[in-house]
Scaffold this active site. Structure first.
Site, PDB file in Angstrom:
ATOM      1  N   HIS A  95       0.850  -1.420   0.015  1.00  0.00           N
ATOM      2  CA  HIS A  95       0.018   0.042  -0.131  1.00  0.00           C
ATOM      3  C   HIS A  95       0.659   1.310   0.194  1.00  0.00           C
ATOM      4  CE1 HIS A  95      -3.866   2.088   1.191  1.00  0.00           C
ATOM      5  NE2 HIS A  95      -2.769   3.287   1.697  1.00  0.00           N
ATOM      6  N   GLU A  96       1.714   1.491   0.837  1.00  0.00           N
ATOM      7  CA  GLU A  96       2.512   2.492   0.942  1.00  0.00           C
ATOM      8  C   GLU A  96       3.682   2.699  -0.086  1.00  0.00           C
ATOM      9  OE1 GLU A  96       2.170   4.890   3.031  1.00  0.00           O
ATOM     10  OE2 GLU A  96       0.406   3.656   4.092  1.00  0.00           O
ATOM     11  N   HIS A 154       1.623   3.979  -3.255  1.00  0.00           N
ATOM     12  CA  HIS A 154       1.622   5.595  -2.845  1.00  0.00           C
ATOM     13  C   HIS A 154       2.658   6.353  -3.586  1.00  0.00           C
ATOM     14  CE1 HIS A 154      -2.079   5.881  -0.700  1.00  0.00           C
ATOM     15  NE2 HIS A 154      -1.784   5.474   0.262  1.00  0.00           N
TER      16      HIS A 154
END
Length: 217
Positions: free
Chosen positions: A32-33, A36
């Site tokens: 997820h990170e 980003h």
């Protein structure tokens, strides 16, 4: 108690389920990170790259309190990837796309996990290792990743959904909403404590999970 007795007293099923959940949480949050940061970099912002956040090393992303909360109550967080919207040609839209990359990566991770479990089910159904991998991918990683993606789409600052929503709001409304970002975590904790977020998300998780399952199996 001798060593043999100590070993026999361990609840190995609980230990195994805890370890697999920790592994799944680390994988979901890391992907997820990282996504980003990759999205921001693709849109012209090198901040995450310069701070070494374009990495699949979970230690670069994990907030230990957030990880403990995720394991304990199903609501947690990682270290936010640093983003400087001044590097974007259209800052508000760039922030929305960067924010959307996180939940999108979780849905893709869940789909990949279920696709791999389908392969294991078809070709390695009776091996011990295959059974463990099948259960981890299908029953732990996939629903957890779907849940993380859906949770982050809630339009409450500082979640990703608030930044996606912001792309459709007038600038004055958007920046007014962002002023309350630091209070959003307290609201989320309260909603989680009273079970509101769980009730909202659980049905949606089941719906997305069933859709992926029917697509692949």
């Amino acid at each position: 108690m001798d060593f043999g007795g100590l070993v026999r007293s361990i609840d190995w099923n609980f230990l195994e389920s805890t370890l697999t959940r920790v592994l799944a949480v680390l994988l979901c949050l890391t992907v997820h990170e990282t996504c980003h940061g990759l999205a921001a970099y693709a849109l012209g912002d090198p901040t995450a790259r310069d701070r070494r956040r374009l990495s699949l090393n979970p230690l670069r992303h994990i907030d230990w309190l957030g990880l403990a909360m995720m394991l304990a109550v199903g609501f947690g967080w990682a270290k936010p990837v640093p983003v400087d919207p001044r590097h974007f040609k259209r800052p508000k839209q760039g922030m929305a796309l960067t924010a959307l990359a996180g939940p999108a990566s979780n849905f893709l991770l869940a789909l990949l996990a279920m696709a791999l479990s389908r392969v294991i089910y078809q070709y390695f159904p009776y091996s011990r290792g295959g059974a463990l991998a099948f259960e981890f991918l299908l029953y732990t990683l996939a629903p957890l990743s779907i849940g993380l993606g859906l949770f982050n789409l809630l339009p409450i600052p500082p979640l990703d959904g608030s930044k996606v929503l912001g792309a459709f709001l007038p600038d004055t409304t958007y920046f007014g909403l962002m002023r309350y970002e630091r209070f959003g975590m307290f609201l989320l904790l309260a909603l989680s404590w009273f079970g509101v977020t769980g009730d909202l998300i659980s049905g949606a998780i089941l719906g997305v999970y069933r859709f992926f399952f029917e697509l692949l199996f």
